[in-house]
Design an enzyme around this catalytic site. Structure first.
Site, PDB file in Angstrom:
ATOM      1  N   SER A 108       0.689  -1.204  -0.172  1.00 29.31           N
ATOM      2  CA  SER A 108       0.242  -0.509  -0.167  1.00 29.31           C
ATOM      3  C   SER A 108       0.969   1.513   0.000  1.00 29.31           C
ATOM      4  O   SER A 108       1.975   1.566   0.997  1.00 29.31           O
ATOM      5  CB  SER A 108      -1.069   0.157   1.419  1.00 29.31           C
ATOM      6  N   GLY A 109       0.305   2.317  -0.844  1.00 33.46           N
ATOM      7  CA  GLY A 109       0.896   3.581  -0.871  1.00 33.46           C
ATOM      8  C   GLY A 109       2.796   2.981  -1.733  1.00 33.46           C
ATOM      9  O   GLY A 109       3.746   4.130  -1.862  1.00 33.46           O
ATOM     10  N   THR A 113      -1.175   2.438  -7.979  1.00 40.08           N
ATOM     11  CA  THR A 113      -2.678   3.198  -8.593  1.00 40.08           C
ATOM     12  C   THR A 113      -2.059   4.614  -9.802  1.00 40.08           C
ATOM     13  O   THR A 113      -2.403   4.571 -10.938  1.00 40.08           O
ATOM     14  CB  THR A 113      -2.938   4.284  -7.889  1.00 40.08           C
ATOM     15  N   ASN A 158      -1.020   5.775   2.983  1.00 40.48           N
ATOM     16  CA  ASN A 158      -1.446   6.226   1.804  1.00 40.48           C
ATOM     17  C   ASN A 158      -2.228   7.316   1.540  1.00 40.48           C
ATOM     18  O   ASN A 158      -3.372   6.862   2.398  1.00 40.48           O
ATOM     19  CB  ASN A 158      -1.409   5.204   0.312  1.00 40.48           C
ATOM     20  N   SER A 161      -5.178   6.081  -0.823  1.00 37.77           N
ATOM     21  CA  SER A 161      -5.518   4.010  -0.962  1.00 37.77           C
ATOM     22  C   SER A 161      -6.847   3.743  -1.149  1.00 37.77           C
ATOM     23  O   SER A 161      -7.442   4.499  -0.779  1.00 37.77           O
ATOM     24  CB  SER A 161      -4.924   4.015   0.701  1.00 37.77           C
ATOM     25  N   SER A 162      -6.097   3.106  -2.529  1.00 36.89           N
ATOM     26  CA  SER A 162      -7.389   2.215  -3.006  1.00 36.89           C
ATOM     27  C   SER A 162      -7.970   1.114  -2.244  1.00 36.89           C
ATOM     28  O   SER A 162      -7.248   0.495  -1.765  1.00 36.89           O
ATOM     29  CB  SER A 162      -6.852   1.307  -4.419  1.00 36.89           C
ATOM     30  N   GLY A 388      -1.911  -3.524  -1.990  1.00 34.39           N
ATOM     31  CA  GLY A 388      -1.038  -4.149  -2.224  1.00 34.39           C
ATOM     32  C   GLY A 388      -1.319  -5.560  -0.453  1.00 34.39           C
ATOM     33  O   GLY A 388      -2.022  -4.974   0.065  1.00 34.39           O
ATOM     34  N   GLU A 390      -0.611  -5.550   3.248  1.00 31.44           N
ATOM     35  CA  GLU A 390      -1.325  -5.303   3.986  1.00 31.44           C
ATOM     36  C   GLU A 390      -0.582  -6.034   5.039  1.00 31.44           C
ATOM     37  O   GLU A 390      -0.888  -6.745   5.268  1.00 31.44           O
ATOM     38  CB  GLU A 390      -2.129  -4.483   4.026  1.00 31.44           C
TER      39      GLU A 390
END
Ligand code: ADP
Ligand code: MG
Length: 1109
Positions: A108-109, A113, A158, A161-162, A388, A390
């Site tokens: 993540s981050g 994306t 993030n 973050s998605s 991602g 986590e």
């Protein structure tokens, strides 16, 4: 073909391709990444895999110029870039008809994306253009902001973050123009709707709506701008640096419009978002019941009411659904009450469901818009941007699912990379030895195995009758998975974790490929069940709101389904399965995103963090696999093109096949045979060392070549310059010579002309002289002749003159003599009265001549002709005038003698008129030219007046229409006036009836004015018969004639009494008894030309006469 020799090997910072790393170790790998990161090189290759290190700052490497630079270039040609990967994928899709997928992984981050957006924007920039294509592109690109608003949130890792997985298939036609796309979404992290971890936010849309919507919209949605009013919005990080929620809201609205959302659809979506916020504010309180249990009641009904209004739900229905729960089983309905905790649970479940279903609906709606129209076969490029890996402090069901998904991706990465590698060796006919790497298939199996996988266990627990708790689930895992190498639990049969204090009791741990993750079982069962009480879904279905009704189809009482819906885990596993199968059919392209630090800060490269990611992403293994066989490979043509300068035989041109050229090259360079292999189309180089050796040689050679080129170029330049100078000199010389010759020629030419002219002059003069001499000779002859003739002539003249003189003298003498003789003879006849006789004779002659002349020039016989010839002699002046007078009298007599008696009478009348009026009355002048007709009415001929005519005995001398002036008002009445020798008769004009008959002797006088008017007064003798009614004041157009006639009759009458004619501008008229004064004045011009008569008072009538012209 132009082969570009620029390559990623040029100007390299560290190595652009990790495969070339020498020596290869984790340290050198990370060092290389750091070195490149420090120099803003965020992309590095491992073969065809792109490693992307998140720069956390905007980079100038995504400009349109960059797009152009990477467009249609070979992958290794330029320094590593995500565009190179996108270009490669797009071109093999377009040109080789291979469906592609871009797999973007990382935690993540790490920039997944962003990377997916870069790929999409690159493809959009390089693919075809046109109105339709651009619209599709625009829709595809604009789907991102919409999905991000509803599916992204700020997390500790993030800011954007998605919170859902996204896989987008972009479909292209055979030309490579985009046709449309399909988006699949995976498992939205819906728990975030009701609760967010510390330092995190709810989904962006809530904040965007509250800060960006207009006051009007907020009022409609019954919302307040203040975040703190909403329980579901965490407050500690409601505002995020660098995130402008208000502006983003506008972007999202705009994007929704572009993607194709109708205005009412947008409104419905916003209403649902508002409803979720309202739902969070509903609170419950316990209410004790008689059976001792607590039942929940809604505390403050205002929010509930507003929410129900927004969604068109009947408040009581929803309120009941928060207090009771109906369970249906086998045709039986059992209703139980909910306690406060259950009510809260129900409320949150509803909010989560509402939001996640709304999200799925948005995805479906976008898909409807961007769906490709054509039915032909499409080429597909899939872009996978999934959450991602986590690892949080507290990991729950969501993390478990997310990490499972990442395991699957890793699996596919391993499978496809190795398979691809192996396939390439087989294709190229190179021998291949297997390489050891960690295969995570075993972990995948632990999770997804149908019989004893963790997900299967969870489902089993959820479906099992009896009490099911998270603990019973953990127990089950402990028994079933105890043996598994990657499963760790304190209470499993495997006693090795019994004393592991890092492993709490209510947790289990999985050794993922990316590290160990500790999962807390709490909530697993619930989240997997994903239960929404049927009463709630039914309440939602009853809503008078199209969208919400559509989102809760199971609430339809007509379609009650007693079967449990599939569990969340089951659904996810199925969709991941589909995704994997889908990806396997496509050519994979990898982007491995790495996060350089935990602070979201630029320029910080935390080695330990990167090292961890490098490890779990298996990047080292990736390099090793790639190098196990051969570290570097290149097709023969570019290889020969790049290195041909290292061998004399291949430089500068190799005429044979490229492969042979490369073979010659390698033999010439004496590269050991074990260092490389020849494939079918590529050369494979085992060690990066060899490549670097080649590169070094090439660099040196390039320097030599550069010197050579420089040398040759300089020589060429000097020679060219010299040749140019030489050429110029020749041109200049030629021009100069030409100029000199021209000058010389001109000189000679002018000299010749001078000489020529001198000669010609001399010749001409000579000729002239001769001609002059000749002419002088001729002239001399003529002169002599003339003189001679002159002398002759003069001599003759003299003779003739003398002769004439003599003759004249003779004649004179003879005349004198003759005269003398005559005088002597006639002297006796000239005596005393001879002079008088001569005089009389002369006068007689003159008079004779005068009369004869006058006879010829006499004027015409017209009495008005005033001509008379001029007198010829002064002494005849008197005679001449007298003759003129006599002639005029005679002419008049002649003229008069032509007249008849009537005509004479007429002229006499005219004469009388002139005697009466000339110079006395202004009207006279106009009457001179008018003939006196007398009978204007033709009284004897007109039958209308027959009776009137017969009533008078005498001959009518004058018959005319006159106006009789009325004394009362000065207006006139028309009357016929008849005049005979004896009377004046006035009769009515229409009827002819006699109104007055006056005997002429009764008339004493007539009065008229001096002016230009026709008024006249007939004045009667006092005491006569006619005088009874008084005098007559009349006006006539023929005044002069009438009066003249009256006067004439008077003068010729036997009694011989004259009628007086008074001419005066003021006279008295006797009307019956009164005397009235009639006064004539010169009228003002404004009264026009008419004579007007006005009664001024009893005694005065004023006649205004216009001034005569
Ligand atoms: N190529 C890049 N250039 C600049 N900033 C980037 C880039 N990639 C990522 N970032 C920054 O990192 C943040 C997180 O990236 P994101 O793609 O959302 O991560 P992920 O999707 O992997 O969770 C972005 O909001 C952006 O600020
Ligand atoms: Mg993301």
């Amino acid at each position: 073909m132009e082969v570009k020799t620029k390559s990623l090997l040029d100007n390299m910072i560290g190595v652009g391709d990790m495969v070339l790393l020498e020596p290869l170790s984790e340290d050198s790998f990370i060092e290389n990444l750091r070195k490149r990161f420090d120099h803003n090189e965020i992309y590095t290759y491992i073969g065809s895999v792109v490693i992307s290190v998140n720069p956390y700052k905007s980079m100038l490497i995504y400009t349109p110029e960059k797009v152009e630079e990477y467009r249609n270039r070979n992958f290794y040609e330029l320094s590593p870039h995500i565009y190179a990967l996108a270009d490669e994928a797009y071109r093999s899709l377009r040109d080789q008809d291979k469906d592609q997928c871009i797999l973007i992984t990382g935690e993540s981050g790490a920039g997944k994306t962003e990377a997916s957006k870069l790929v999409m924007s690159y493809v959009a920039a390089v693919c075809g253009k046109g109105q339709e294509v651009n619209k599709v592109k625009e829709q595809l690109l604009q789907s991102n902001p919409v999905l991000e608003a509803f599916g992204n949130a700020k997390t500790v890792r993030n800011d954007n973050s998605s919170r859902f997985g996204k896989y987008m298939d972009i479909e292209f036609d055979f030309k490579g123009d985009p046709l449309g796309g399909v988006i699949s979404n995976y498992l939205l992290e819906k728990s975030r709707v009701v609760k967010q971890p510390r330092g995190e936010r709810n989904f962006h849309i809530f904040y965007q709506l509250l800060s960006g919507a207009s006051d009007d919209t907020l009022k409609k949605l019954k919302l307040d701008r203040d975040f703190s009013k909403y329980n579901y919005l965490s407050l500690d990080s409601a505002v995020v640096n660098g995130l402008d929620d208000a502006a983003n809201f506008r972007t999202v609205r705009n994007a929704m419009q572009i993607v194709g959302f109708m205005e009412d659809e947008v409104q419905s979506v916003l209403e649902l978002v508002a409803a979720v916020l309202k739902l969070g504010n509903i609170e419950f309180k316990p209410e004790s019941r008689c059976n001792g249990t607590d039942e929940s009641r809604v505390k403050d009904k205002n929010d509930l009411k507003e929410m129900c209004e927004l969604l068109g739900i009947e408040q009581s229905v929803l309120e009941r659904a928060f207090s009771y729960r109906t369970v249906e089983a086998k045709m039986e309905k059992v209703s139980t009450t909910l306690n406060v905790a259950q009510a809260y649970y129900a409320r949150d479940a509803l909010a989560k469901n509402l939001y996640s279903r709304l999200f799925s609906w948005i995805v479906t709606r976008i898909n409807e818009s961007i769906k490709a129209q054509a039915k032909t076969r499409h080429k597909v490029m899939g872009v996978l941007d999934i959450y991602g890996f986590e690892i949080f402090e507290d990991n729950s069901f969501e993390q478990f699912i997310i990490n499972y998904c990442n395991e699957k991706l890793q699996q596919i990465f391993i499978e496809l990379t190795l398979r691809e590698e192996q396939e390439e060796y087989i294709r190229e006919g190179i021998e291949w030895t297997n390489i050891e790497y960690f295969n995570n298939a075993i972990i995948c199996d632990l999770i997804e195995n149908h019989q004893n996988g963790i997900l299967a266990m969870l489902d089993e627990e959820c479906l099992r009758p009896g009490t099911v708790t998270d603990e019973t689930f953990l127990d089950k895992l402990n028994t079933v998975c105890a043996e598994h190498q990657h499963f760790e639990s304190r209470l499993n049969k495997n006693s090795k974790f019994l004393n592991d204090h890092s492993l709490p009791h209510c947790c289990f741990r999985i050794q993922h490929y990316a590290g160990k993750v500790l999962y807390r079982v709490e909530g697993f069962v619930d989240k997997n069940n994903d239960l929404l009480y049927r009463d709630l879904s039914q309440a939602m279905y009853k809503a008078n709101h199209t969208l919400i009704k559509h989102l809760f189809p199971e609430g339809n009482p007509a379609k009650v389904n007693l079967k449990r819906p599939p569990t969340a885990g089951f659904q996810f596993k199925a969709s991941v399965g589909t995704l994997m199968r889908n990806l396997q059919t496509k050519n994979p392209n990898y982007i491995r995103c790495i996060k350089p630090n935990d602070k979201k800060a630029p320029h910080i490269f935390t080695e330990s963090l990167v090292c961890h990611q490098v490890r779990y992403l298996g990047l080292m293994e990736n390099v090793r696999v790639r190098r196990a066989g051969y570290a570097f490979r290149q097709a023969y043509e570019p290889c020969l093109e790049r290195y041909k300068m290292l061998c004399k035989r291949t430089w500068p041109h190799w005429r044979g096949p490229a492969r042979e050229g490369v073979e010659v090259l390698m033999a010439d360079l004496q590269v050991p045979a074990e260092e490389f292999s020849y494939g079918r189309s590529k050369i494979f180089i085992r060690n990066p060392r060899t490549l670097f050796f080649l590169e070094e040689r090439r660099r040196q050679c390039l320097q030599d070549l550069a010197t050579l080129i420089q040398k040759i170029y300089r020589g060429w330049k000097c020679r060219t310059h010299f040749l140019l100078l030489k050429k110029s000199q020749i041109v200049v010389a030629a021009w100069y010579r030409r100029y000199a010759q021209q000058k010389k020629y001109q000189k000679i030419k002018s000299a010749t002309t001078v000489v020529q002219s001198y000669t010609r002059g001399w010749q001409a003069r000579k000729l002239l002289r001769e001609l002059k001499h000749q002419k002088r000779c001729e002239e001399a002859a003529t002169t002599i002749a003339a003189y001679w003739h002159g002398t002759q002539a003069r001599r003759e003249l003299r003779r003739l003159k003398e002769e004439a003189k003599r003759k004249h003298a003779v004649a004179v003498i003879w005349a004198y003599w003759k005269g003398l003789k005559v005088r002597r003879e006639y002297r006796k006849f000239f005596r005393a009265n001879a002079g008088k006789k001569i005089y009389d004779f002369t006068i007689q002659r003159i008079m004779q001549k005068y009369f004869q002349g006058l006879k010829k020039t006499l004027p015409s016989m017209s009495p008005i002709d005033k001509n008379w010839p001029a007198r010829p002699y002064i002494f005849l002046d008197g005679v001449h005038m007298e003759l003129r007078r006599i002639f005029h009298l005679w002419r008049c007599k002649k003229y008069r003698s032509q007249f008849t008696d009537e005509k004479k009478a007429v002229y006499e009348e005219k004469l009388e008129a002139s005697e009466l009026f000339k110079d006395k009355k202004a009207l006279y002048a106009s009457s001179v030219s008018q003939p006196f007709k007398g009978d204007y009415l033709e009284i004897s001929k007109n039958p209308k007046y027959q009776k009137l005519n017969s009533s008078v005995d005498e001959k009518v001398l004058l018959a005319d229409v006159v106006n009789k002036i009325n004394r009362a008002n000065g207006k006139g009445t028309t009357r016929i006036l008849l005049l005979t020798k004896k009377n004046v008769v006035l009769a009515d004009q229409k009827t002819g009836q006699v109104k007055a008959n006056v005997a002429l002797p009764d008339l004493t006088s007539v009065s008229v004015s001096t002016q230009n008017d026709g008024f006249f007064a007939l004045r009667l003798k006092e005491g006569s018969a006619s005088a009874v009614k008084g005098d007559f004041l009349l006006s006539s157009e023929h005044l002069i004639e009438t009066i003249t006639k009256l006067h004439h009759i008077g003068s010729t009458a036997s009694d011989g009494e004259q009628l007086n004619v008074d001419i005066s501008d003021e006279f008295l008229v006797q009307f019956k008894h009164d005397k009235v004064c009639v006064k004539f004045i010169q009228g003002a011009p404004k009264n026009g030309n008419s004579v007007s008569c006005k009664r001024k008072n009893n005694r005065l009538l004023e006649v205004s006469v216009p001034a005569s012209a």
